[in-house]
Motif scaffolding. Structure first.
Motif, PDB file in Angstrom:
ATOM      1  N   ARG A 197       0.851  -1.188   0.000  1.00  0.00           N
ATOM      2  CA  ARG A 197       0.000   0.000   0.000  1.00  0.00           C
ATOM      3  C   ARG A 197       0.885   1.236   0.000  1.00  0.00           C
ATOM      4  N   LEU A 198       0.515   2.201  -0.820  1.00  0.00           N
ATOM      5  CA  LEU A 198       1.269   3.444  -0.955  1.00  0.00           C
ATOM      6  C   LEU A 198       0.465   4.587  -0.368  1.00  0.00           C
ATOM      7  N   VAL A 199       1.110   5.384   0.498  1.00  0.00           N
ATOM      8  CA  VAL A 199       0.498   6.576   1.079  1.00  0.00           C
ATOM      9  C   VAL A 199       1.343   7.765   0.637  1.00  0.00           C
ATOM     10  N   VAL A 200       0.768   8.634  -0.193  1.00  0.00           N
ATOM     11  CA  VAL A 200       1.489   9.805  -0.700  1.00  0.00           C
ATOM     12  C   VAL A 200       1.182  10.997   0.195  1.00  0.00           C
ATOM     13  N   LEU A 201       2.251  11.656   0.651  1.00  0.00           N
ATOM     14  CA  LEU A 201       2.127  12.750   1.612  1.00  0.00           C
ATOM     15  C   LEU A 201       2.674  14.050   1.041  1.00  0.00           C
ATOM     16  N   ASP A 202       2.086  15.149   1.476  1.00  0.00           N
ATOM     17  CA  ASP A 202       2.615  16.478   1.185  1.00  0.00           C
ATOM     18  C   ASP A 202       2.424  17.351   2.414  1.00  0.00           C
ATOM     19  N   ARG A 203       3.521  17.768   3.020  1.00  0.00           N
ATOM     20  CA  ARG A 203       3.496  18.639   4.199  1.00  0.00           C
ATOM     21  C   ARG A 203       2.560  18.109   5.286  1.00  0.00           C
ATOM     22  N   VAL A 222       0.091  15.958   5.078  1.00  0.00           N
ATOM     23  CA  VAL A 222      -1.296  15.669   4.695  1.00  0.00           C
ATOM     24  C   VAL A 222      -1.309  14.524   3.686  1.00  0.00           C
ATOM     25  N   VAL A 223      -2.157  13.525   3.920  1.00  0.00           N
ATOM     26  CA  VAL A 223      -2.294  12.411   2.978  1.00  0.00           C
ATOM     27  C   VAL A 223      -2.988  12.905   1.710  1.00  0.00           C
ATOM     28  N   GLN A 224      -2.313  12.749   0.568  1.00  0.00           N
ATOM     29  CA  GLN A 224      -2.876  13.157  -0.709  1.00  0.00           C
ATOM     30  C   GLN A 224      -3.616  12.014  -1.403  1.00  0.00           C
ATOM     31  N   GLN A 225      -3.107  10.794  -1.200  1.00  0.00           N
ATOM     32  CA  GLN A 225      -3.738   9.622  -1.809  1.00  0.00           C
ATOM     33  C   GLN A 225      -3.132   8.378  -1.185  1.00  0.00           C
ATOM     34  N   GLU A 226      -3.921   7.326  -1.060  1.00  0.00           N
ATOM     35  CA  GLU A 226      -3.404   6.050  -0.605  1.00  0.00           C
ATOM     36  C   GLU A 226      -4.112   4.928  -1.333  1.00  0.00           C
ATOM     37  N   GLY A 227      -3.396   3.819  -1.498  1.00  0.00           N
ATOM     38  CA  GLY A 227      -3.989   2.666  -2.163  1.00  0.00           C
ATOM     39  C   GLY A 227      -2.920   1.808  -2.803  1.00  0.00           C
ATOM     40  N   ASP A 228      -3.350   0.890  -3.645  1.00  0.00           N
ATOM     41  CA  ASP A 228      -2.445   0.035  -4.389  1.00  0.00           C
ATOM     42  C   ASP A 228      -1.522   0.900  -5.249  1.00  0.00           C
ATOM     43  N   PRO A 229      -0.197   0.674  -5.236  1.00  0.00           N
ATOM     44  CA  PRO A 229       0.715   1.531  -5.995  1.00  0.00           C
ATOM     45  C   PRO A 229       0.360   1.655  -7.473  1.00  0.00           C
ATOM     46  N   PHE A 261      -0.694  17.149  -7.482  1.00  0.00           N
ATOM     47  CA  PHE A 261       0.510  16.887  -6.689  1.00  0.00           C
ATOM     48  C   PHE A 261       0.977  15.450  -6.880  1.00  0.00           C
ATOM     49  N   VAL A 262       0.065  14.498  -6.764  1.00  0.00           N
ATOM     50  CA  VAL A 262       0.419  13.086  -6.916  1.00  0.00           C
ATOM     51  C   VAL A 262       0.893  12.828  -8.344  1.00  0.00           C
ATOM     52  N   ALA A 263       0.241  13.441  -9.332  1.00  0.00           N
ATOM     53  CA  ALA A 263       0.633  13.261 -10.731  1.00  0.00           C
ATOM     54  C   ALA A 263       2.064  13.733 -10.967  1.00  0.00           C
ATOM     55  N   ARG A 264       2.441  14.833 -10.307  1.00  0.00           N
ATOM     56  CA  ARG A 264       3.792  15.365 -10.482  1.00  0.00           C
ATOM     57  C   ARG A 264       4.835  14.534  -9.729  1.00  0.00           C
ATOM     58  N   PHE A 265       4.447  13.960  -8.582  1.00  0.00           N
ATOM     59  CA  PHE A 265       5.437  13.261  -7.767  1.00  0.00           C
ATOM     60  C   PHE A 265       5.632  11.805  -8.166  1.00  0.00           C
ATOM     61  N   ILE A 266       4.545  11.095  -8.422  1.00  0.00           N
ATOM     62  CA  ILE A 266       4.629   9.655  -8.680  1.00  0.00           C
ATOM     63  C   ILE A 266       4.956   9.402 -10.146  1.00  0.00           C
ATOM     64  N   GLY A 267       5.991   8.621 -10.360  1.00  0.00           N
ATOM     65  CA  GLY A 267       6.412   8.290 -11.718  1.00  0.00           C
ATOM     66  C   GLY A 267       7.711   8.985 -12.071  1.00  0.00           C
ATOM     67  N   HIS A 268       8.524   8.301 -12.863  1.00  0.00           N
ATOM     68  CA  HIS A 268       9.788   8.888 -13.320  1.00  0.00           C
ATOM     69  C   HIS A 268      10.033   8.454 -14.760  1.00  0.00           C
ATOM     70  N   PRO A 269       9.921   9.395 -15.709  1.00  0.00           N
ATOM     71  CA  PRO A 269       9.517  10.797 -15.557  1.00  0.00           C
ATOM     72  C   PRO A 269       8.057  10.905 -15.079  1.00  0.00           C
ATOM     73  N   PRO A 270       7.695  12.068 -14.535  1.00  0.00           N
ATOM     74  CA  PRO A 270       6.327  12.226 -14.039  1.00  0.00           C
ATOM     75  C   PRO A 270       5.316  12.367 -15.183  1.00  0.00           C
ATOM     76  N   MET A 271       4.054  12.396 -14.820  1.00  0.00           N
ATOM     77  CA  MET A 271       2.980  12.564 -15.798  1.00  0.00           C
ATOM     78  C   MET A 271       3.117  13.907 -16.514  1.00  0.00           C
ATOM     79  N   ASN A 272       2.891  13.901 -17.831  1.00  0.00           N
ATOM     80  CA  ASN A 272       2.800  15.157 -18.581  1.00  0.00           C
ATOM     81  C   ASN A 272       1.489  15.851 -18.234  1.00  0.00           C
ATOM     82  N   LEU A 273       1.543  17.142 -17.926  1.00  0.00           N
ATOM     83  CA  LEU A 273       0.349  17.903 -17.565  1.00  0.00           C
ATOM     84  C   LEU A 273       0.195  19.054 -18.554  1.00  0.00           C
TER      85      LEU A 273
END
Length: 368
Positions: free
Chosen positions: A199-205, A207-214, A225-237
């Motif tokens: 289980r993945l819990v994504v945090l920012d300052r 605060v939980v931003q999202q949690e669940g199956d990776p 925030f999660v789109a920018r942080f998770i993934g390498h390279p991150p999601m294109n926005l």
């Protein structure tokens, strides 16, 4: 031990923070520096005392219980073994003096050494160990105590890339070998965030931003925030607007951007509320492909300048410029460095696209 529960914890960068971790679960806490993951581990370990809130291990309230009485082991990136003790003696010292017999101490030390592959270096001194061996020693010290909970606080940050890959594999194997142990792993690395836990819990300052199956978090980030942080390279926005066109929606990139793609209303029913309003289209680099000739005029294709090609062996990262955005395409089609400086046609896998509200940052759900 049952589950770990933090209820309305306030300390350091956390304010009214709550989180539950099930018995024997492997949870990853992930976010950039300052996200609060290290403080959460320190609260669980008893190294930080919250000004308010409750820490529960099962039904037992742990506030005020000293670290030595919590059955918790911590593995941190700054682990330093006792320099004048051999590897064997460092492991033995991890066991509370006087609590175990000499025979039990030896049994636990040898068992931990076998799990981490330290049998051949038990007589060596810490000064002779490499960084990877020292971290394996830190892991062995933790499991020799046979704790109910093991906390990892960026344990491999100082290792090189190949050593980190091997060390991560050791942690995953460790969880299989110690099924009665709860593991909580904190990291600032978006790659580790995806590959390590159940289980993945994504945090920012704090605060939980999202949690669940990776995989689910990667596929459908809950916000920008999660789109920018998770993934390498991150999601294109890609910022733009949508308009209604008969029975479909058309997304147009802002400014002089070249992206103009058609979206089925049945796929993005909630996007109708954003007609004429700013919106963000998110697409993973691997979900942009170099278009074949017959798809150049597809309703999900666009033209872009290839500014740079970065070969990665079986694939390549193409750095694109659309006129309004810099994007990355991860291609497997054999694109070479000769494409740099040329304009090519690209195709978006629209089923993998995600839409976000730029005002709130939240994902616009595809379901109605």
């Amino acid at each position: 031990m049952a589950k770990i529960a933090l209820h309305n914890i306030s300390v350091g960068g956390l304010a009214d923070f709550s989180l539950e971790i099930q018995d024997r679960e492997f949870v990853v806490l992930a976010g950039p520096a300052g996200c609060g993951s290290s403080i959460i581990l320190r609260v669980i370990a008893g190294l930080e005392n919250p000004s308010r809130g409750d820490i529960l291990f099962g039904e037992r309230r742990m506030n005020g219980i000293p670290p030595k009485d919590r059955e918790v082991a911590v593995v941190a990136k700054d682990y330093a073994p006792y320099p004048r003790m051999s590897v064997y003696d460092n492991l033995a010292f991890a066991l509370r003096p006087g609590k175990f017999s000499a025979a039990e101490t030896k049994k636990r030390v040898l068992a931990a050494a076998e799990v981490l592959g330290l049998q051949e270096i038990l007589e060596r001194m810490p000064a002779t160990l490499g960084g990877e061996e020292r971290q394996r020693l830190a892991l062995a010290r933790a499991i020799a105590r046979q704790p109910k909970i093991i906390l990892f606080d960026e344990p491999f940050a100082s290792l090189d890339r190949e050593a980190r890959v091997r060390a991560r594999a050791e942690i995953r194997k460790l969880h299989q070998r110690l099924p009665a142990t709860t593991i909580i792993y904190a990291t600032n690395d978006p790659v580790e965030a995806l590959v390590m836990g159940e289980r993945l819990v994504v945090l920012d300052r704090g605060v939980v931003q999202q949690e669940g199956d990776p995989a689910a978090v990667y596929d459908a980030p809950a916000n920008l925030f999660v789109a920018r942080f998770i993934g390498h390279p991150p999601m294109n926005l890609i910022h733009g607007t949508v308009k209604q066109d008969r029975d479909s929606l058309v997304f147009s990139e802002q400014g002089d951007g070249t992206i103009k793609v058609r979206l089925a209303v049945s796929e993005f029913p909630n996007a109708k509320d954003f007609v004429g309003e700013p919106i963000v289209l998110g697409i993973r680099p691997e979900d942009i492909t170099v278009a074949l000739a017959e798809t150049e005029r597809s309703p999900t294709s666009f033209r872009a300048l290839v500014e740079m090609v970065e070969p990665m062996g079986a694939e390549a990262n193409l750095y694109l410029q659309t006129g309004a955005h810099a994007l990355i395409c991860r291609s497997r089609c054999g694109t070479d460095k000769g494409n740099a400086g040329h304009r090519l046609q690209f195709e978006i896998d629209i089923e993998k696209a995600r839409l976000f509200d730029p005002a709130s940052g939240r994902l616009i759900m595809k379901e109605g």
